[in-house]
Write a protein that holds these residues in place. Structure first.
Motif, short mmCIF file in Angstrom:
data_model
loop_
_atom_site.label_atom_id
_atom_site.label_comp_id
_atom_site.label_asym_id
_atom_site.label_seq_id
_atom_site.Cartn_x
_atom_site.Cartn_y
_atom_site.Cartn_z
N ILE A 234 0.84 -1.20 0.00
CA ILE A 234 0.00 0.00 0.00
C ILE A 234 0.88 1.25 0.00
N GLY A 235 0.65 2.11 -0.99
CA GLY A 235 1.41 3.35 -1.06
C GLY A 235 2.76 3.22 -1.74
N TYR A 236 3.17 1.98 -2.03
CA TYR A 236 4.51 1.79 -2.57
C TYR A 236 4.69 2.46 -3.93
N ASN A 237 3.77 2.17 -4.85
CA ASN A 237 3.95 2.68 -6.22
C ASN A 237 3.99 4.20 -6.28
N ASP A 238 3.10 4.85 -5.51
CA ASP A 238 3.10 6.31 -5.49
C ASP A 238 4.43 6.86 -4.99
N THR A 239 4.92 6.26 -3.92
CA THR A 239 6.18 6.75 -3.36
C THR A 239 7.34 6.46 -4.30
#
Lengths: 101, 101
Positions: free
Chosen positions: B22-27
Motif C-alpha cells: 500500500i502506497g509503494y507505487n506512489d512513493t
C-alpha cells in the motif's frame, strides 16, 4: 550497518529483448550455470519486465575478462547481438561500499 | 566499442517486496521524480519480477550521499524498512568501463 569488504566488482548488464526469443531462456539458464562455475564468481541477481537487469559479482577484473572471453559465452553473446536483443549495455564497476536492511 | 568516460558512480539497489505494498507505487514514482531533480543525477534503470533491481547513476559520491540524506527520501527509506521490503541491499560502485550493443 555499513560493511567493509575486500574490493570486488559488479557487472551491470542491462538489455532490451527483441521479439525473437527462441532459444533465449535455455541459453540464459546455461550461461547462468556456466558463470557460477567460473573462477572469481561471487553471485548474480536478475530482474526483467520492460528491460532486463542482471548484475553479477566477481573477485577481480581478470575474472570478468576471462568470463567475457569464455568460448561458450562468446557464442551466446554473438547470438544475443544477432537475435535476442534490440540493445544491451555492460558496465564494469568496482563496489566501493554497501549496506543492507 | 569500449568507451572512456569521466568517472561516475552507480548505486545498485536490490530489494524483495513484502506483501504490504500500500502506497509503494506512489512513493516509488515520487522518489524517481525527486531523484531526477538532484544535483549529480545521471540516470536510472529499473526492473522487477521476483526481486527488484534499480540502478541509478551519479556524478560523485557526494551526490549519492546528498540524495541518501534528502529529507523526503529518508522518510521513504524508513517506510521501506518498516513496511514495503522484506530486505534490501545497496551497493555503491565506481563505473570503471562500459560497452554497449
Amino acid at each position: 550497518m555499513t560493511k567493509t569488504h575486500q574490493p570486488y566488482y559488479a557487472v551491470i548488464f542491462t538489455s532490451k529483448q527483441s521479439k525473437n526469443t527462441i532459444g533465449y531462456n535455455d541459453t540464459a539458464k546455461a550461461m547462468e550455470q556456466l558463470a557460477k562455475q567460473q573462477n572469481g564468481f561471487l553471485g548474480m541477481e536478475s530482474a526483467r519486465n520492460d528491460i532486463g537487469i542482471t548484475v553479477s559479482y566477481w573477485t577481480s577484473l581478470k575474472a570478468i575478462k576471462q568470463w567475457k572471453q569464455h568460448s561458450e559465452h562468446l557464442l551466446a553473446q554473438q547470438k544475443g547481438r544477432t537475435t535476442w536483443y534490440d540493445w544491451y549495455r555492460v558496465k564494469i564497476c568496482k563496489v566501493e561500499r554497501e549496506y543492507e536492511f
